[in-house]
Design an enzyme around this catalytic site. Structure first.
Site, short mmCIF file in Angstrom:
data_model
loop_
_atom_site.label_atom_id
_atom_site.label_comp_id
_atom_site.label_asym_id
_atom_site.label_seq_id
_atom_site.Cartn_x
_atom_site.Cartn_y
_atom_site.Cartn_z
CB CYS A 31 2.84 -1.17 -4.90
SG CYS A 31 3.54 -2.80 -5.23
CB CYS A 34 5.27 -2.29 -2.43
SG CYS A 34 5.62 -2.10 -4.20
#
Length: 318
Positions: A31, A34
């Site tokens: 991600c 993230c």
């Protein structure tokens, strides 16, 4: 920052959030957002210096936890307090945005100081050092006048130690609130009982004198109530409640229900404080994950006493 899995979730998140707010960061290695959010959260954890703990959960590896929290996209952050989720946000955020989010929920520095002083007071009380505990509670209240737990404990200890004038003054702001909190009303009832026993018309009476007069007329509620207040003043709680029940069973509405109000006040004063880090009785965490094993809970004798007298009051009122 702590990496959390299903195995340590109960300890590092649920139990830990009873004392310190826990910010959960659901993420995954693939991600991109993230990766940008993670360092911001770690820096904020350092900046907030213990006001919250950051934990990270790999949503790919811990799908059961992700499902329990209903995670639909990452990154998603969930703030846990008192064993329950209280708020959250999805997607990458800037540090100022996250600060606004955190400051809505986290205690301020003065509140943390007050909590630390109050916890130190509890330890001193358990060690039997009441004077030092009283000083710590005074410090807690000075740091955070809005800390009602510290105010309650401070007034209660003042009354126990005979500092009635200071107790009266410290209690006064809470008695002007509408509605009054039951626990502060209970302290007021106790304080009034002590003052009445010391300066009222029955101040010089013994329990034997009360009993002799009541024996002549079991409906002498004025004398019964005065006896109950004397028993409250000296901490004879069960005897006081027994006397108040005698009035309630004969006349529930006497003196604007003063006996019932005094009885409820005693129950409130006797009710044991709730443990902060109690495991939920349901056997599940706030996220719905089954807690492994069962905890044997031993009933507190004082809690049993309170429960029994609550039942007696209910029966007398019905």
């Amino acid at each position: 920052m702590i990496d959390v899995t299903l195995q340590n979730f109960e300890t590092e998140v649920i139990a830990a959030s009873m004392t310190t707010p826990i910010l959960i960061d659901f993420w995954a290695p693939w991600c991109g957002p993230c990766k940008s959010l993670g360092p911001i959260l770690e820096q904020l954890e350092a900046d907030y210096a213990g006001r919250f703990t950051l934990v990270k959960i790999d949503s790919d590896q811990e799908q059961q936890l992700a499902q329990a929290f209903g995670i639909r996209s990452i990154p998603t952050c969930i703030l846990m307090m008192g064993g329950k989720p209280v708020d959250g946000f999805m997607g990458a955020q800037t540090a100022p945005q996250i600060r606004i989010f955190l400051d809505k929920h986290l205690p301020g520095e003065h509140e943390l100081v007050a909590e630390a002083e109050a916890e130190a007071a509890l330890e001193l009380l358990q060690a039997g050092d009441t004077e030092a505990a009283l000083a710590k509670l005074a410090d807690a209240l000075a740091a955070d006048p809005g800390n009602d737990d510290a105010r309650f404990d401070y007034v209660k200890l003042l009354i126990e130690l005979g500092g009635l004038e200071e107790a009266d003054a410290t209690l006064a702001p809470k008695l002007s609130e509408i509605p009054r909190q039951l626990r502060f009303e209970a302290l007021s009832q106790w304080l009034n009982a002590i003052q009445s026993a010391a300066t009222g018309p029955y101040a010089s009476w013994t329990v034997g004198q009360f009993d002799e007069k009541i024996a002549l007329n079991k409906r002498d509620f004025d004398t019964r109530f005065a006896k109950a207040r004397l028993l409250m003043a000296v901490g004879e709680w069960t005897a006081a409640m027994d006397e108040l029940l005698e009035i309630i069973m004969r006349d529930k509405k006497w003196a604007d229900e003063a006996p019932r109000k005094a009885f409820v006040a005693i129950l409130e004063l006797l009710t044991p404080a709730k443990a902060k880090a109690a495991v939920q009785a349901s056997g599940k965490t706030a996220g719905g994950i089954e807690v492994l094993g069962k905890t044997q809970v031993q009933e507190d004798p004082q809690a049993v006493l309170v429960s029994n007298y609550r039942r007696k009051l209910s029966m007398a009122l019905n």
